[in-house]
Design a protein around this motif. Sequence first.
Motif, PDB file in Angstrom:
ATOM      1  N   ASP A 199      10.245  12.137   6.275  1.00 53.27           N
ATOM      2  CA  ASP A 199      10.164  12.789   4.579  1.00 53.27           C
ATOM      3  C   ASP A 199      10.417  11.126   4.191  1.00 53.27           C
ATOM      4  OD1 ASP A 199       9.232  15.700   4.606  1.00 53.27           O
ATOM      5  OD2 ASP A 199      11.283  16.182   4.052  1.00 53.27           O
ATOM      6  N   VAL A 200      12.090  10.713   4.587  1.00 55.24           N
ATOM      7  CA  VAL A 200      12.559   9.658   4.143  1.00 55.24           C
ATOM      8  C   VAL A 200      11.902   8.751   4.430  1.00 55.24           C
ATOM      9  CG1 VAL A 200      14.507   8.095   4.469  1.00 55.24           C
ATOM     10  CG2 VAL A 200      15.075  10.173   4.209  1.00 55.24           C
ATOM     11  N   LEU A 201      10.626   8.590   5.694  1.00 56.79           N
ATOM     12  CA  LEU A 201      10.338   7.847   5.949  1.00 56.79           C
ATOM     13  C   LEU A 201       8.653   7.297   4.526  1.00 56.79           C
ATOM     14  CD1 LEU A 201      10.046   5.356   8.523  1.00 56.79           C
ATOM     15  CD2 LEU A 201       8.023   7.076   9.284  1.00 56.79           C
ATOM     16  N   PHE A 202       8.064   8.621   4.638  1.00 55.11           N
ATOM     17  CA  PHE A 202       7.335   9.029   3.631  1.00 55.11           C
ATOM     18  C   PHE A 202       7.423   7.944   1.979  1.00 55.11           C
ATOM     19  CE2 PHE A 202       4.852  10.800   0.784  1.00 55.11           C
ATOM     20  CZ  PHE A 202       3.598  10.642   0.684  1.00 55.11           C
ATOM     21  N   ALA A 203       8.567   8.590   2.236  1.00 58.33           N
ATOM     22  CA  ALA A 203       8.954   7.908   0.800  1.00 58.33           C
ATOM     23  C   ALA A 203       9.404   6.740   0.424  1.00 58.33           C
ATOM     24  CB  ALA A 203      10.685   8.545   0.025  1.00 58.33           C
ATOM     25  N   VAL A 204      10.006   6.152   1.300  1.00 57.00           N
ATOM     26  CA  VAL A 204       9.920   5.195   1.222  1.00 57.00           C
ATOM     27  C   VAL A 204       8.716   3.846   1.781  1.00 57.00           C
ATOM     28  CG1 VAL A 204      11.022   2.490   2.829  1.00 57.00           C
ATOM     29  CG2 VAL A 204      12.424   4.809   2.424  1.00 57.00           C
ATOM     30  N   THR A 205       7.645   4.455   2.367  1.00 55.84           N
ATOM     31  CA  THR A 205       6.237   3.822   2.471  1.00 55.84           C
ATOM     32  C   THR A 205       5.998   4.227   1.216  1.00 55.84           C
ATOM     33  OG1 THR A 205       6.337   4.870   5.135  1.00 55.84           O
ATOM     34  CG2 THR A 205       4.071   3.803   4.553  1.00 55.84           C
ATOM     35  N   LEU A 206       6.550   5.228   0.928  1.00 58.12           N
ATOM     36  CA  LEU A 206       5.279   5.800  -0.549  1.00 58.12           C
ATOM     37  C   LEU A 206       5.866   4.200  -1.722  1.00 58.12           C
ATOM     38  CD1 LEU A 206       2.692   7.027  -2.101  1.00 58.12           C
ATOM     39  CD2 LEU A 206       4.514   8.781  -2.594  1.00 58.12           C
ATOM     40  N   PHE A 207       6.850   4.105  -1.430  1.00 63.88           N
ATOM     41  CA  PHE A 207       7.714   3.190  -2.553  1.00 63.88           C
ATOM     42  C   PHE A 207       7.223   2.064  -2.298  1.00 63.88           C
ATOM     43  CE2 PHE A 207      11.101  -0.075  -3.551  1.00 63.88           C
ATOM     44  CZ  PHE A 207      11.153   0.401  -5.104  1.00 63.88           C
ATOM     45  N   LEU A 208       6.948   1.740  -1.151  1.00 62.61           N
ATOM     46  CA  LEU A 208       6.477   0.278  -0.715  1.00 62.61           C
ATOM     47  C   LEU A 208       5.013  -0.441  -1.322  1.00 62.61           C
ATOM     48  CD1 LEU A 208       8.780  -0.577   2.684  1.00 62.61           C
ATOM     49  CD2 LEU A 208       8.976  -1.733   0.032  1.00 62.61           C
ATOM     50  N   LEU A 209       4.550   0.323  -1.061  1.00 63.59           N
ATOM     51  CA  LEU A 209       2.674   0.703  -1.490  1.00 63.59           C
ATOM     52  C   LEU A 209       3.097   0.292  -2.429  1.00 63.59           C
ATOM     53  CD1 LEU A 209       0.380   0.306   0.260  1.00 63.59           C
ATOM     54  CD2 LEU A 209       0.482   3.326  -0.141  1.00 63.59           C
ATOM     55  N   LEU A 210       3.323   1.371  -3.797  1.00 60.96           N
ATOM     56  CA  LEU A 210       3.719   1.131  -5.387  1.00 60.96           C
ATOM     57  C   LEU A 210       3.910  -0.323  -5.500  1.00 60.96           C
ATOM     58  CD1 LEU A 210       3.923   4.724  -6.143  1.00 60.96           C
ATOM     59  CD2 LEU A 210       1.985   3.303  -5.426  1.00 60.96           C
ATOM     60  N   TRP A 211       6.021  -0.194  -4.994  1.00 62.42           N
ATOM     61  CA  TRP A 211       6.081  -1.623  -5.015  1.00 62.42           C
ATOM     62  C   TRP A 211       4.746  -2.830  -5.057  1.00 62.42           C
ATOM     63  CZ3 TRP A 211       9.862  -4.296  -7.809  1.00 62.42           C
ATOM     64  CH2 TRP A 211       9.626  -5.581  -7.161  1.00 62.42           C
ATOM     65  N   ASN A 212       4.428  -3.155  -3.915  1.00 58.86           N
ATOM     66  CA  ASN A 212       3.607  -3.874  -3.073  1.00 58.86           C
ATOM     67  C   ASN A 212       1.950  -4.196  -4.617  1.00 58.86           C
ATOM     68  OD1 ASN A 212       3.837  -5.394  -1.306  1.00 58.86           O
ATOM     69  ND2 ASN A 212       3.806  -3.746  -0.033  1.00 58.86           N
ATOM     70  N   VAL A 213       1.282  -2.720  -4.807  1.00 56.29           N
ATOM     71  CA  VAL A 213       0.396  -2.323  -5.564  1.00 56.29           C
ATOM     72  C   VAL A 213       0.645  -3.080  -6.866  1.00 56.29           C
ATOM     73  CG1 VAL A 213      -1.227  -1.218  -6.740  1.00 56.29           C
ATOM     74  CG2 VAL A 213      -0.626  -0.948  -4.519  1.00 56.29           C
ATOM     75  N   ASN A 214       1.581  -2.922  -7.693  1.00 57.96           N
ATOM     76  CA  ASN A 214       2.454  -3.570  -9.099  1.00 57.96           C
ATOM     77  C   ASN A 214       2.466  -4.641  -9.313  1.00 57.96           C
ATOM     78  OD1 ASN A 214       3.771  -3.244 -10.961  1.00 57.96           O
ATOM     79  ND2 ASN A 214       5.810  -3.786 -10.253  1.00 57.96           N
ATOM     80  N   ILE A 215       3.083  -5.602  -8.079  1.00 63.70           N
ATOM     81  CA  ILE A 215       2.909  -7.313  -8.011  1.00 63.70           C
ATOM     82  C   ILE A 215       1.724  -7.534  -7.652  1.00 63.70           C
ATOM     83  CG2 ILE A 215       3.661  -9.017  -6.899  1.00 63.70           C
ATOM     84  CD1 ILE A 215       5.787  -7.238  -5.611  1.00 63.70           C
ATOM     85  N   LEU A 216       0.601  -6.754  -7.022  1.00 64.76           N
ATOM     86  CA  LEU A 216      -0.644  -7.747  -7.570  1.00 64.76           C
ATOM     87  C   LEU A 216      -1.141  -7.058  -8.492  1.00 64.76           C
ATOM     88  CD1 LEU A 216      -2.049  -6.743  -3.474  1.00 64.76           C
ATOM     89  CD2 LEU A 216      -1.901  -8.712  -4.411  1.00 64.76           C
ATOM     90  N   VAL A 217      -1.215  -5.999  -8.445  1.00 61.92           N
ATOM     91  CA  VAL A 217      -1.879  -5.934 -10.307  1.00 61.92           C
ATOM     92  C   VAL A 217      -1.941  -6.289 -11.411  1.00 61.92           C
ATOM     93  CG1 VAL A 217      -2.451  -3.848 -11.432  1.00 61.92           C
ATOM     94  CG2 VAL A 217      -3.040  -3.520  -9.489  1.00 61.92           C
ATOM     95  N   PHE A 218      -0.431  -6.493 -12.120  1.00 60.64           N
ATOM     96  CA  PHE A 218       0.402  -7.082 -13.145  1.00 60.64           C
ATOM     97  C   PHE A 218       0.866  -8.673 -12.362  1.00 60.64           C
ATOM     98  CE2 PHE A 218       0.663  -2.566 -13.817  1.00 60.64           C
ATOM     99  CZ  PHE A 218       0.711  -2.327 -14.872  1.00 60.64           C
TER     100      PHE A 218
END
Length: 201
Positions: free
Chosen positions: A8-27
Amino acid sequence: MAIEIFLDVLFAVTLFLLLWNVNILVFNRGIPNIRTAPAIRKKIISLLKEHEAARADRTQPYIIYDLGSGNGLFARQIAREMPQATVIGVEVSGPSYDWSMMMKKQMKIGNLDYKHADVFTHDIRDASAVVLFFYQLDKLGKKLHEELKPGTLITSNKFRLGDGWQPAQSLKVWTLYPFQKRLFVYYKTSLQYLAFAGALL
Ligand SMILES: C[S@@+](CC[C@H](N)C(=O)[O-])C[C@H]1O[C@@H](n2cnc3c(N)ncnc32)[C@H](O)[C@@H]1O
């Protein structure tokens, strides 16, 4: 049970990193919105103050650009510590720009402005000084050759300017931030200015 919590923790961390990178790329056009370390901000502000005090014509406004101003914190700090200067933050990310404007209004800082713009197309010919914590410094180096007046101060946190710029100083600054320890300082010289003008003829 323990393995489930771990997954569960691994999933949450992976999701956070994915969203963080998408945010950097998009905005943020691929450049993360990380602020300059406090010790480096302090050093830059002392360089700006010295540069402002030493200029020959003090009747002209002293204009400082923070190119890629993120959430606008550094621009706000400069504006408050240098009320005699005008500070302009240029930021491409809509949410970061909106936040910066909201903070400017709340804090009622009159000598500060933010532009929601791309640093590569925004006109900075009136700059007295430019502060950077930015990549893509070959492309930006070219723009600074083209637009800056002789005598303009440029500081670059961590990264060297490209396109032939030679630092006047390369300073080691001790900070708690693991990847921010070096500050490059440049001055646009009259020689560079003439060389560029000659290349255009
Ligand atoms: C590392 S942050 C620096 C924040 C602040 N200047 C500081 O030193 O604390 C760089 C910022 O540049 C912005 N940026 C990236 N490409 C840009 C562009 N082409 N035009 C304007 N801003 C840009 C990113 O959105 C990010 O917020």
